[in-house]
Write a protein that holds these residues in place. Structure first.
Motif, PDB file in Angstrom:
ATOM      1  N   PRO A   1      -3.818  -0.945  -0.579  1.00 18.76           N
ATOM      2  CA  PRO A   1      -2.381  -1.191  -0.384  1.00 18.76           C
ATOM      3  C   PRO A   1      -1.590  -1.309  -1.695  1.00 18.76           C
ATOM      4  O   PRO A   1      -0.366  -1.274  -1.677  1.00 18.76           O
ATOM      5  CB  PRO A   1      -2.321  -2.525   0.358  1.00 18.76           C
TER       6      PRO A   1
ATOM      7  N   LYS B   1       3.172   2.385  -0.217  1.00 15.36           N
ATOM      8  CA  LYS B   1       2.162   1.429   0.230  1.00 15.36           C
ATOM      9  C   LYS B   1       1.530   1.940   1.528  1.00 15.36           C
ATOM     10  O   LYS B   1       2.239   2.238   2.488  1.00 15.36           O
ATOM     11  CB  LYS B   1       2.810   0.070   0.468  1.00 15.36           C
TER      12      LYS B   1
ATOM     13  N   ILE C   1      -1.636   1.148   4.292  1.00 14.53           N
ATOM     14  CA  ILE C   1      -2.686   0.262   4.793  1.00 14.53           C
ATOM     15  C   ILE C   1      -3.470   1.058   5.822  1.00 14.53           C
ATOM     16  O   ILE C   1      -2.882   1.632   6.750  1.00 14.53           O
ATOM     17  CB  ILE C   1      -2.089  -1.014   5.410  1.00 14.53           C
TER      18      ILE C   1
END
Length: 152
Positions: A55, A63, A65
């Motif tokens: 991340p 970003k 995830i």
């Protein structure tokens, strides 16, 4: 609560064929971005980009995830890390299965509990990164380490 569950959670399953990214709360887009990046940079898959760095890395321009423990392990720890994790998992499952067959009822219960717990964790890895909740795993491994101390 039931209406929310039926409308938003179960209803999202119907969107899977039309809009998989919506149905998976953005996971599909993240998984696609990760797979495309590592397809273009396959050498990074050997050792990964570093544990718990996914991340925070600027590699993807945003970003990301993974929301999938297996993909997180693969991309952060590489193929070597994923194989090591799978080997550890197989070893744990074999050990807990042996403990489950113990004559001592408490030991047998612990083996059954640990086996069920780890299977649950393996399923949960497909929808999230359980290692984010590592505090629970400390208790799990402490209990696993204590099992041999119980009389057979």
């Amino acid at each position: 609560i039931v209406t929310n569950f039926l409308n938003h959670r179960v209803g999202a399953i119907g969107e899977l064929s039309r809009n998989p990214n919506f149905a998976t709360s953005g996971r599909w887009g993240n998984w696609s971005a990760l797979i495309q990046y590592f397809w273009a940079h396959p050498w990074l898959l050997l050792f990964g980009i570093g544990y718990k760095t996914l991340p925070y890395t600027p590699l993807f321009g945003k970003k990301i995830i993974a929301d999938n423990g297996y993909l997180s392990i693969l991309f952060e720890c590489g193929v070597i890390g994923l194989i090591t994790f799978l080997w550890m998992t197989l070893s744990l499952l074999r050990s807990f299965q042996q403990v489950r067959r113990a004559q001592n009822p408490f030991r047998s219960f612990l083996g059954t509990f640990m086996l069920a717990f780890w299977f649950g964790e393996l399923v949960q890895l497909s929808t999230g990164d359980i290692f984010t909740y590592w505090r629970n795993l400390i208790l799990f491994f402490a209990l696993a380490a204590a099992i041999p101390l119980i009389e057979k």
